[in-house]
Design a protein around this motif. Structure first.
Motif, PDB file in Angstrom:
ATOM      1  N   GLY A   1      36.693  17.435  41.162  1.00 29.46           N
ATOM      2  CA  GLY A   1      37.999  17.195  41.462  1.00 29.46           C
ATOM      3  C   GLY A   1      38.533  15.865  41.195  1.00 29.46           C
TER       4      GLY A   1
ATOM      5  N   VAL B   1      40.982  20.185  46.538  1.00 24.54           N
ATOM      6  CA  VAL B   1      39.603  19.682  46.779  1.00 24.54           C
ATOM      7  C   VAL B   1      39.681  19.431  48.188  1.00 24.54           C
ATOM      8  CG1 VAL B   1      38.100  17.784  46.561  1.00 24.54           C
ATOM      9  CG2 VAL B   1      38.977  18.815  44.656  1.00 24.54           C
ATOM     10  N   LYS B   2      40.663  18.799  48.715  1.00 22.50           N
ATOM     11  CA  LYS B   2      40.691  18.493  50.043  1.00 22.50           C
ATOM     12  C   LYS B   2      40.685  19.528  51.097  1.00 22.50           C
ATOM     13  CE  LYS B   2      43.431  16.307  53.733  1.00 22.50           C
ATOM     14  NZ  LYS B   2      42.463  15.662  54.578  1.00 22.50           N
TER      15      LYS B   2
ATOM     16  N   SER C   1      30.585   9.823  46.641  1.00 23.79           N
ATOM     17  CA  SER C   1      30.294  11.250  46.177  1.00 23.79           C
ATOM     18  C   SER C   1      29.012  11.348  45.497  1.00 23.79           C
ATOM     19  CB  SER C   1      31.501  11.627  45.598  1.00 23.79           C
ATOM     20  OG  SER C   1      32.878  11.783  46.127  1.00 23.79           O
TER      21      SER C   1
ATOM     22  N   LEU D   1      36.207   7.095  46.171  1.00 21.31           N
ATOM     23  CA  LEU D   1      35.493   8.456  46.462  1.00 21.31           C
ATOM     24  C   LEU D   1      34.347   8.652  45.714  1.00 21.31           C
ATOM     25  CD1 LEU D   1      39.232  10.063  46.775  1.00 21.31           C
ATOM     26  CD2 LEU D   1      37.326   9.930  48.659  1.00 21.31           C
TER      27      LEU D   1
ATOM     28  N   GLN E   1      40.406  10.466  51.073  1.00 20.16           N
ATOM     29  CA  GLN E   1      40.690  11.806  50.420  1.00 20.16           C
ATOM     30  C   GLN E   1      42.207  12.038  50.988  1.00 20.16           C
ATOM     31  OE1 GLN E   1      38.590  13.574  48.182  1.00 20.16           O
ATOM     32  NE2 GLN E   1      40.707  14.280  47.761  1.00 20.16           N
TER      33      GLN E   1
ATOM     34  N   ARG F   1      33.807  19.423  50.707  1.00 16.44           N
ATOM     35  CA  ARG F   1      32.876  18.715  49.687  1.00 16.44           C
ATOM     36  C   ARG F   1      32.696  20.012  48.817  1.00 16.44           C
ATOM     37  NH1 ARG F   1      30.037  13.951  49.152  1.00 16.44           N
ATOM     38  NH2 ARG F   1      28.248  14.290  47.866  1.00 16.44           N
TER      39      ARG F   1
ATOM     40  N   HIS G   1      29.659  18.467  41.348  1.00 21.15           N
ATOM     41  CA  HIS G   1      29.766  19.346  42.713  1.00 21.15           C
ATOM     42  C   HIS G   1      31.405  19.208  42.719  1.00 21.15           C
ATOM     43  CE1 HIS G   1      30.361  15.615  44.589  1.00 21.15           C
ATOM     44  NE2 HIS G   1      29.246  15.192  44.307  1.00 21.15           N
ATOM     45  N   LYS G   2      31.865  20.135  43.662  1.00 19.17           N
ATOM     46  CA  LYS G   2      33.385  20.264  43.790  1.00 19.17           C
ATOM     47  C   LYS G   2      34.199  18.950  43.948  1.00 19.17           C
ATOM     48  CE  LYS G   2      34.134  24.022  46.110  1.00 19.17           C
ATOM     49  NZ  LYS G   2      34.268  24.866  47.174  1.00 19.17           N
ATOM     50  N   ARG G   3      33.640  17.930  44.810  1.00 19.41           N
ATOM     51  CA  ARG G   3      34.414  16.829  45.238  1.00 19.41           C
ATOM     52  C   ARG G   3      34.488  16.049  44.020  1.00 19.41           C
ATOM     53  NH1 ARG G   3      33.192  12.385  50.240  1.00 19.41           N
ATOM     54  NH2 ARG G   3      34.803  11.108  49.766  1.00 19.41           N
TER      55      ARG G   3
END
Length: 401
Positions: free
Chosen positions: A227, A396-397, A338, A334, A287, A401, A222-224
């Protein structure tokens, strides 16, 4: 580096509280020799193959095969560990790795063809136990949801930093004054000892994930999390380019013997920065902290472009060290938040693989740049790598998410 908002605890109190977690000091110390063994393995292969063939190109080919196999196979080995548990899979991977190293040693001393050495190196890299990911998973299992978890990850980062300061020097000394074979044997022996000591500690091992839970929680990209992998690739690019650039800088100024000490300055400062960072209770969101740390790393790389003397380089190389250990700790924090526990070992291993891939690419690209221009241009590559990592973290921030 930009300031962060936090509350200071004494390092002694904070880390003592972490190690008072039931079983923590036992698995932490048990893994210590294995960490040193892992830090010795790659350089040990260089000594082993070069000692037999007299060729750095051959040694580089075998070591490259080892590193690529570790980066590609590591997450798959970690998936099996998440599925079946550390206590079942760790002895299997340890024995497979030991057998592969024994095969590599046997082929090397018998003057086997290079392709067979490369294949043995690939098997050794693909079977390398992911000890760092497994101890990080144990910390998460013991301290998930508590404020001590970030300090535990800082302690883990410290131990890895110490291992990579001690290991290369140890294997170099043993290989130079003993024999190249002895260096690889010692590295594998330390890895086996620490790994088996960790494997027998069942009480602190995370539970194996049932198949249904494992399949439901397999979503890692996933995106987070993607990243995070991207930022680790960027940091790997930084490390790879710095290894080449610092060496080229020292050689160009007629002081090749200073290359190792100069490069170690960043690691030494990082150890102390990591200790200080882990002793704080930070109120700023992780983050946001990650972005601040990466911005600080980028700024810290700028003076390297202008340095002309070894003394100036020593001061400039200390600055990036302020950000390295905090980045590694935040990356682990993180990642832990996540993904679900059933895929945590895989998550930590993907971060390691991303960094390893970045190191290989960074070293190769910086080498070409330095050959065509100068060491200062190699430092520009390192600066560009930190900009990539920072841009990824900011993206990403901002996107959430």
């Amino acid at each position: 580096m930009p300031a962060l908002t936090g509350r200071i605890s004494t390092p002694t109190t904070t880390y003592a509280a972490v190690l008072r977690t039931p079983g923590a000091w036992k698995f932490y110390l048990a893994a210590a020799p294995a960490r040193i063994g892992i830090a010795m393995t790659g350089l040990g292969i260089v000594w082993l193959v070069h000692g037999s063939t007299g060729s750095y190109a051959a040694a580089g080919s075998v070591t490259g095969g080892f590193a690529v196999a570790e980066a590609l196979a590591g997450p798959q080995v970690a998936r099996l560990i998440d599925r079946f548990g550390q206590t079942r899979m760790l002895p299997i991977t340890l024995l497979a790795h030991a057998a592969a190293v024994a095969l590599l040693i046997g082929l090397t001393v018998s003057d086997a063809p290079l392709w067979s050495l490369i294949m043995a190196g690939v098997v050794a890299g693909g079977s390398l136990p992911q000890l760092g990911a497994q101890t990080a998973a144990r910390w998460s299992h013991a301290l998930r949801g508590t404020p001590l978890l970030s300090s535990a990850f800082a302690l883990e980062s410290l131990s890895v930093g110490v291992a990579f300061m001690v290991g290369p020097g140890l294997v170099g000394t043993v290989s130079a004054f003993g024999s190249p074979v002895a260096g690889s044997v010692l590295a594998t022996s330390l890895l086996l000892t620490g790994g088996l000591l960790l494997a027998v500690q069942r009480r602190t091992a995370p539970p194996a994930g049932p198949r249904s839970q494992h399949e439901r929680s397999k979503r890692l990209l996933h995106k987070r999390f993607a990243g995070l992998v991207g930022t680790n690739i960027g940091i790997g690019l930084f490390f790879g380019s710095m290894q080449v650039s610092v060496t080229a800088f020292a050689v160009a100024r007629g002081t090749p013997g200073l290359a190792g000490p100069l490069y170690s300055i960043t690691s030494l400062v990082s150890l102390f920065a990591g200790l200080a960072y882990g002793a704080r209770r930070w109120r700023t969101a992780p983050q946001t902290q990650l972005v601040i740390v990466l911005v600080g790393l980028t700024v810290a790389c700028v003076p390297l472009i202008a340095v002309q003397s070894p003394l100036a380089a020593a001061f400039a190389l200390a600055l990036p060290g302020l950000a390295i250990a905090p980045f590694q700790t935040l990356s682990a924090v993180l990642a832990e938040s996540s993904v679900e526990p059933a895929v945590l070992t895989q998550a930590f291993t993907w971060l390691n693989s991303g960094a390893a891939a970045g190191i290989a690419l960074g070293a190769a690209f910086a080498g070409r740049v330095v050959d065509s221009h100068s060491a200062q241009y190699g430092f520009v590559v390192a600066l560009a790598a930190t900009l990539v990592a920072t841009a990824t973290a900011v993206t990403v921030k901002l996107s959430g998410r």
